[in-house]
Design a protein around this motif. Sequence first.
Motif, PDB file in Angstrom:
ATOM      1  N   THR A 145      41.107  38.852 -23.097  1.00  0.00           N
ATOM      2  CA  THR A 145      40.871  37.657 -24.269  1.00  0.00           C
ATOM      3  C   THR A 145      42.199  37.299 -24.404  1.00  0.00           C
ATOM      4  OG1 THR A 145      41.644  39.626 -25.730  1.00  0.00           O
ATOM      5  CG2 THR A 145      39.411  39.177 -25.345  1.00  0.00           C
TER       6      THR A 145
ATOM      7  N   ASN B 265      39.814  44.423 -22.837  1.00  0.00           N
ATOM      8  CA  ASN B 265      39.922  43.413 -23.642  1.00  0.00           C
ATOM      9  C   ASN B 265      38.732  42.431 -22.964  1.00  0.00           C
ATOM     10  OD1 ASN B 265      40.476  44.972 -26.409  1.00  0.00           O
ATOM     11  ND2 ASN B 265      42.924  44.599 -26.108  1.00  0.00           N
TER      12      ASN B 265
ATOM     13  N   LEU C  50      35.077  48.413 -18.719  1.00  0.00           N
ATOM     14  CA  LEU C  50      34.732  48.518 -20.082  1.00  0.00           C
ATOM     15  C   LEU C  50      36.192  48.586 -21.071  1.00  0.00           C
ATOM     16  CD1 LEU C  50      30.910  50.063 -19.281  1.00  0.00           C
ATOM     17  CD2 LEU C  50      31.869  48.002 -19.553  1.00  0.00           C
TER      18      LEU C  50
ATOM     19  N   VAL D 247      35.642  42.686 -21.676  1.00  0.00           N
ATOM     20  CA  VAL D 247      34.507  42.518 -20.701  1.00  0.00           C
ATOM     21  C   VAL D 247      32.996  43.224 -21.457  1.00  0.00           C
ATOM     22  CG1 VAL D 247      33.985  44.135 -18.647  1.00  0.00           C
ATOM     23  CG2 VAL D 247      36.572  43.640 -18.566  1.00  0.00           C
ATOM     24  N   SER D 248      31.730  42.990 -21.308  1.00  0.00           N
ATOM     25  CA  SER D 248      30.736  43.279 -21.344  1.00  0.00           C
ATOM     26  C   SER D 248      29.626  43.764 -21.111  1.00  0.00           C
ATOM     27  CB  SER D 248      30.345  42.308 -22.140  1.00  0.00           C
ATOM     28  OG  SER D 248      29.219  41.713 -21.466  1.00  0.00           O
ATOM     29  N   GLN D 249      29.856  43.696 -19.502  1.00  0.00           N
ATOM     30  CA  GLN D 249      29.147  44.537 -18.916  1.00  0.00           C
ATOM     31  C   GLN D 249      29.446  44.406 -16.868  1.00  0.00           C
ATOM     32  OE1 GLN D 249      25.176  43.380 -18.562  1.00  0.00           O
ATOM     33  NE2 GLN D 249      25.936  41.657 -19.744  1.00  0.00           N
TER      34      GLN D 249
ATOM     35  N   ARG E 121      36.159  36.153 -22.857  1.00  0.00           N
ATOM     36  CA  ARG E 121      35.711  36.928 -23.433  1.00  0.00           C
ATOM     37  C   ARG E 121      34.037  37.180 -23.723  1.00  0.00           C
ATOM     38  NH1 ARG E 121      38.585  34.024 -26.627  1.00  0.00           N
ATOM     39  NH2 ARG E 121      39.248  35.451 -28.319  1.00  0.00           N
ATOM     40  N   ASN E 122      33.554  38.962 -23.756  1.00  0.00           N
ATOM     41  CA  ASN E 122      32.203  39.716 -23.323  1.00  0.00           C
ATOM     42  C   ASN E 122      31.493  39.400 -21.270  1.00  0.00           C
ATOM     43  OD1 ASN E 122      31.883  40.222 -25.650  1.00  0.00           O
ATOM     44  ND2 ASN E 122      31.267  37.779 -26.216  1.00  0.00           N
TER      45      ASN E 122
ATOM     46  N   LYS F   4      25.627  49.151 -19.266  1.00  0.00           N
ATOM     47  CA  LYS F   4      26.086  48.243 -19.115  1.00  0.00           C
ATOM     48  C   LYS F   4      27.399  47.765 -17.822  1.00  0.00           C
ATOM     49  CE  LYS F   4      26.354  47.122 -23.046  1.00  0.00           C
ATOM     50  NZ  LYS F   4      25.783  46.293 -24.184  1.00  0.00           N
TER      51      LYS F   4
ATOM     52  N   GLN G 221      27.792  32.469 -20.616  1.00  0.00           N
ATOM     53  CA  GLN G 221      28.739  33.847 -19.944  1.00  0.00           C
ATOM     54  C   GLN G 221      30.169  33.495 -18.662  1.00  0.00           C
ATOM     55  OE1 GLN G 221      26.966  37.324 -20.651  1.00  0.00           O
ATOM     56  NE2 GLN G 221      28.981  37.275 -19.729  1.00  0.00           N
TER      57      GLN G 221
END
Length: 481
Positions: free
Chosen positions: A224, A253, A250, A255-257, A229-230, A285, A131
């Motif tokens: 990215t 590019n 969010l 980012v997930s949370q 990523r994420n 999120k 992560q």
Amino acid sequence: MNNEKQHVYLREWHRQEELAEQMLPMIGQLYRDKNVMMSVYGRSLVNATTIDILKAHRFARMILDDELSVVETFPLLEAICSLDLAPARIDLGRLTVRYLEHEGKVAVEEFVKQELATVNTGRQAILDEPQDVVLYGFGRIGRLLARILIEKAGSGEKLRLRAAVVRKGSEDDLLKRASLLRRDSVHGPFNGIITIDEEENAIIANGNMIRIIYSDSPETVDYTQYGIRNAIVVDNTGKWRDREGLSRHLKANGVSQVLLTAPGKGDIPNIVAGINNNLVQPEEKIYSAASCTTNAIVPVLKALHDRFGVVSGHVETCHSYTNDQNLIDNYHKADRRGRSAPLNMVITETGAAKAVAKVLPELAGKLSGNAIRVPTPNVSLAILNLELDKATDKATLNSYLRSISLDSPLQNQVDYTNSPDVVSSDYVGSRHACIVDSLATIVEGNRCVLYVWYDNEFGYSCQVVRLVQDMAGLEWPTLPQ
């Protein structure tokens, strides 16, 4: 006779010191190669020193009313190392005590194999992929989060600190950022080696490459392009505290949370690790880790309410000064905060009492609160003046909180002391959300006053990392059960 005692004590110390030294590489290898984290009654042995290991064993006497020796735990650690384990948290203290209860009826190797059978299934990755974590801001909390994340990096299969986003301050910005991570006036030097990679504009800390990304706004960063990523973005600037502002992260590019290290406004879930982690859900999120004071008082309030019931109360915090205050008297938009922080006690407001209701709805409307900023750089004190539903006495209440700190789901949040000489500086670097000072406890029938210490910087940062782990889906089985 006295000389003989002197030799006996020294020989015994050297024996235990030698065994603890032999344990260090074994604990390190379990952690790096297998993601197995060793502890003794909740005291982590990962990245510990020889003295840390011995002190963790000494701590066990609070639970056992007897000494636990590395002489007793060492054979079990050797047996653990011989197994092919999946990721887990293993309490070496509990395992040893359980083995000693068998009084030698079973071999150490066989006992350990039986107790750890559920995780003796071969090495596994704890996540499908590591992560990525990004720090938005690199101030007091940001740099402490970096220290903790680097310490917990292990084999790099869990949380990976990939970058810190800041505004560029000067041409030697990277050098200054690295220097601030390397040295800290309160928390001491970084435990490891820090270098810089100017070509990548990165800080290399114990082998972890942390890119320093310059940006004035969250949505303009393209993570990215750095292979990120994420990512979970931990916003420790406090600049945006509502959903609209934090949602800007969010839009970037990669980012997930998003996690805010301050109380969130509106409908943002405010989470105190160990209390309401159930609010971490796939569809959400954006989260808030609440405030340091909320993290300090909620675990104790939760424990008290579960056992005695909290009818009403007042929370007063003696809080160390922060960067928001002035070093010398000067203009400040807030009342009183313009006066010199190192020279004055400053009465101010705290939203911690109201924030409790967001984490523990059952206490909504039952608490009031205020704060005094005091001339210390770190470690604060919360004073809980409470009316309980059930009458009790000091011994009963203290005994209950002691048991909460030693053996309960709140073991990582609540610590306990019965020392007559502790002061605030003794808790710099505490990894707990709070420490109950039992000798200061006052109980009269259904009224009590509790004094609760907390490292408002490092202890809070440990709580933030616990929440990041939960957001990432990091779960370790804890053994023995």
